[in-house]
Design a protein around this motif. Sequence first.
Motif, short mmCIF file in Angstrom:
data_model
loop_
_atom_site.label_atom_id
_atom_site.label_comp_id
_atom_site.label_asym_id
_atom_site.label_seq_id
_atom_site.Cartn_x
_atom_site.Cartn_y
_atom_site.Cartn_z
N VAL A 171 -3.11 -8.62 17.56
CA VAL A 171 -3.69 -7.99 16.37
C VAL A 171 -4.31 -6.62 16.74
O VAL A 171 -4.17 -5.65 15.99
N ALA A 172 -4.94 -6.56 17.92
CA ALA A 172 -5.52 -5.28 18.36
C ALA A 172 -4.41 -4.23 18.50
O ALA A 172 -4.60 -3.07 18.11
N ALA A 173 -3.25 -4.65 19.01
CA ALA A 173 -2.11 -3.71 19.16
C ALA A 173 -1.61 -3.26 17.78
O ALA A 173 -1.28 -2.08 17.58
N LEU A 174 -1.58 -4.19 16.83
CA LEU A 174 -1.13 -3.85 15.47
C LEU A 174 -2.12 -2.86 14.83
O LEU A 174 -1.70 -1.87 14.21
N ALA A 175 -3.42 -3.12 15.01
CA ALA A 175 -4.45 -2.23 14.45
C ALA A 175 -4.30 -0.82 15.02
O ALA A 175 -4.41 0.18 14.32
N GLN A 176 -4.00 -0.78 16.32
CA GLN A 176 -3.80 0.51 17.01
C GLN A 176 -2.60 1.25 16.40
O GLN A 176 -2.66 2.46 16.15
N ALA A 177 -1.53 0.51 16.16
CA ALA A 177 -0.30 1.12 15.61
C ALA A 177 -0.53 1.62 14.18
O ALA A 177 0.08 2.61 13.76
N LEU A 178 -1.39 0.95 13.45
CA LEU A 178 -1.61 1.32 12.05
C LEU A 178 -2.62 2.47 11.90
O LEU A 178 -2.62 3.16 10.89
N ALA A 179 -3.48 2.64 12.91
CA ALA A 179 -4.57 3.64 12.78
C ALA A 179 -4.04 5.07 12.82
O ALA A 179 -3.03 5.35 13.43
N LEU A 211 0.83 -1.21 0.00
CA LEU A 211 0.00 0.00 0.00
C LEU A 211 0.87 1.26 0.00
O LEU A 211 0.56 2.25 -0.69
N ALA A 212 1.98 1.22 0.76
CA ALA A 212 2.90 2.37 0.79
C ALA A 212 3.49 2.59 -0.60
O ALA A 212 3.61 3.74 -1.06
N ALA A 213 3.85 1.50 -1.28
CA ALA A 213 4.39 1.62 -2.65
C ALA A 213 3.33 2.17 -3.59
O ALA A 213 3.62 2.98 -4.49
N GLN A 214 2.07 1.78 -3.36
CA GLN A 214 0.98 2.25 -4.21
C GLN A 214 0.77 3.76 -4.04
O GLN A 214 0.48 4.47 -5.02
N VAL A 215 0.93 4.26 -2.83
CA VAL A 215 0.78 5.71 -2.59
C VAL A 215 1.79 6.49 -3.44
O VAL A 215 1.45 7.53 -4.04
N GLU A 216 3.03 5.98 -3.51
CA GLU A 216 4.05 6.68 -4.32
C GLU A 216 3.67 6.66 -5.80
O GLU A 216 3.83 7.66 -6.51
N LEU A 217 3.15 5.54 -6.27
CA LEU A 217 2.71 5.45 -7.68
C LEU A 217 1.53 6.40 -7.92
O LEU A 217 1.44 7.04 -8.98
N ASP A 218 0.64 6.50 -6.93
CA ASP A 218 -0.52 7.40 -7.06
C ASP A 218 -0.06 8.86 -7.16
O ASP A 218 -0.66 9.65 -7.90
N LEU A 219 0.98 9.21 -6.40
CA LEU A 219 1.50 10.59 -6.45
C LEU A 219 2.00 10.91 -7.87
O LEU A 219 1.73 12.00 -8.40
N ALA A 220 2.71 9.94 -8.46
CA ALA A 220 3.22 10.15 -9.83
C ALA A 220 2.05 10.26 -10.81
O ALA A 220 2.05 11.12 -11.70
N SER A 221 1.03 9.40 -10.65
CA SER A 221 -0.14 9.45 -11.54
C SER A 221 -0.86 10.79 -11.40
O SER A 221 -1.29 11.38 -12.39
N LEU A 222 -0.98 11.25 -10.15
CA LEU A 222 -1.70 12.50 -9.89
C LEU A 222 -0.99 13.68 -10.56
O LEU A 222 -1.62 14.50 -11.24
N GLU A 223 0.33 13.75 -10.38
CA GLU A 223 1.09 14.85 -10.99
C GLU A 223 0.91 14.87 -12.51
O GLU A 223 0.71 15.92 -13.11
N GLN A 224 0.94 13.69 -13.08
CA GLN A 224 0.77 13.60 -14.54
C GLN A 224 -0.65 14.02 -14.95
O GLN A 224 -0.83 14.76 -15.92
N ALA A 225 -1.63 13.58 -14.18
CA ALA A 225 -3.02 13.85 -14.54
C ALA A 225 -3.40 15.32 -14.36
O ALA A 225 -4.19 15.86 -15.14
N ARG A 267 0.90 12.28 0.83
CA ARG A 267 1.41 10.96 1.26
C ARG A 267 0.85 10.59 2.64
O ARG A 267 0.38 9.48 2.87
N ARG A 268 0.91 11.57 3.55
CA ARG A 268 0.44 11.32 4.93
C ARG A 268 -1.05 10.97 4.95
O ARG A 268 -1.47 9.99 5.55
N GLU A 269 -1.85 11.77 4.25
CA GLU A 269 -3.30 11.55 4.23
C GLU A 269 -3.65 10.22 3.54
O GLU A 269 -4.55 9.50 3.98
N GLN A 270 -2.96 9.93 2.46
CA GLN A 270 -3.29 8.74 1.69
C GLN A 270 -2.78 7.45 2.37
O GLN A 270 -3.44 6.42 2.30
N ARG A 271 -1.64 7.53 3.03
CA ARG A 271 -1.17 6.37 3.79
C ARG A 271 -2.23 5.99 4.83
O ARG A 271 -2.55 4.83 5.03
N LYS A 272 -2.74 7.02 5.49
CA LYS A 272 -3.77 6.81 6.52
C LYS A 272 -5.04 6.22 5.89
O LYS A 272 -5.61 5.27 6.41
#
Length: 305
Positions: free
Chosen positions: A297-305, A233-247, A261-266
């Motif tokens: 898993v609950a701790a991981l979800a917390q860290a990712l949120a 997903l992090a790699a996809q955000v970088e690709l999205d940034l490139a697509s957005l600039e082009q578009a 990047r920050r908003e989209q990663r979230k």
Amino acid sequence: MLSHSYDYGTTLETSQKVNWKLDDVIRGRSLDFSKRFLPEALAGVESITCLDAAEKRTLNQIRGFTYLYLFGLIEEYILPSVIEHAGTTVHGDDDEVRALLHFAEEEAKHIQLFKWFVAEFRRGFGVDCGAIGPAKEIAAAILNHSRLGVFLTTLHIEWLTQKHYVESVKDNAAEDLDPLFVSLLKHHWLEEAQHAKLDTLIVDKLASALEPHRIETGVDDYMDIGKLLDGGLAAQVELDLASLEQAIGRTLSADDRDEIRREQRKAYRTAFLVAGMKHPSFDRSLRELSARGHQRVAALAQALA
Ligand SMILES: [Fe+2]
Ligand SMILES: [Fe+2]
């Protein structure tokens, strides 16, 4: 082992009732690029301050593209795992083997539908948007884990599909989204509702045959796969940034890129990871499998949120 009220016969019957063909979804329509595709609750673009309204709509459409592309990608690991599991049931319960084969056939159809959408999007959007892959390699990396870890991941995905549709799309006329895109989400949701039940039955069966320490390994594997997906997903955000600039035809400043990047990663993490980990049905199944695994898993979800 798991508390639920599902059985293969009833689930098969329901899946036959709601079953659709690709033409029922598309009905000769094309995507309308004057509209947004993905509900804001999933796209998370409106809070970005460095983009104007038209640019936010463009990013929303990129996110619509990646949303269905990523589902197609994920389902390329689900399909072989369900076929393999169905193969272990051929001399057993007739409803079980038929329900599982039907499940596999529907996932193959979903992959085909998402490929149609990706081609349709690329034809109309005007910019060739980058996307992570190849699907075969990502599927192999996921399948290189224990069966329980793999099917817990599938259970997570099936339940989050339900949450996305029910909470973000259904009855949500206010956002005036592209009707064809909404039709894709709706038809996918209709069949995924049965997959979530079948996956609960599969996880229950697999876990019932395992010693407690092997269940812990399954939870570890599920978390490993989650981290692998998070990297994707992090790699996809970088690709999205490139697509957005082009578009949008302009180069974004470093600060602007950081904000997006920050908003989209979230937004990606919330939609694809946290929504599954915290889904009440997934949460209950995991707690019943392993109290310790559930806590981790609950701790991981917390860290990712
Ligand atoms: Fe699917
Ligand atoms: Fe599914």
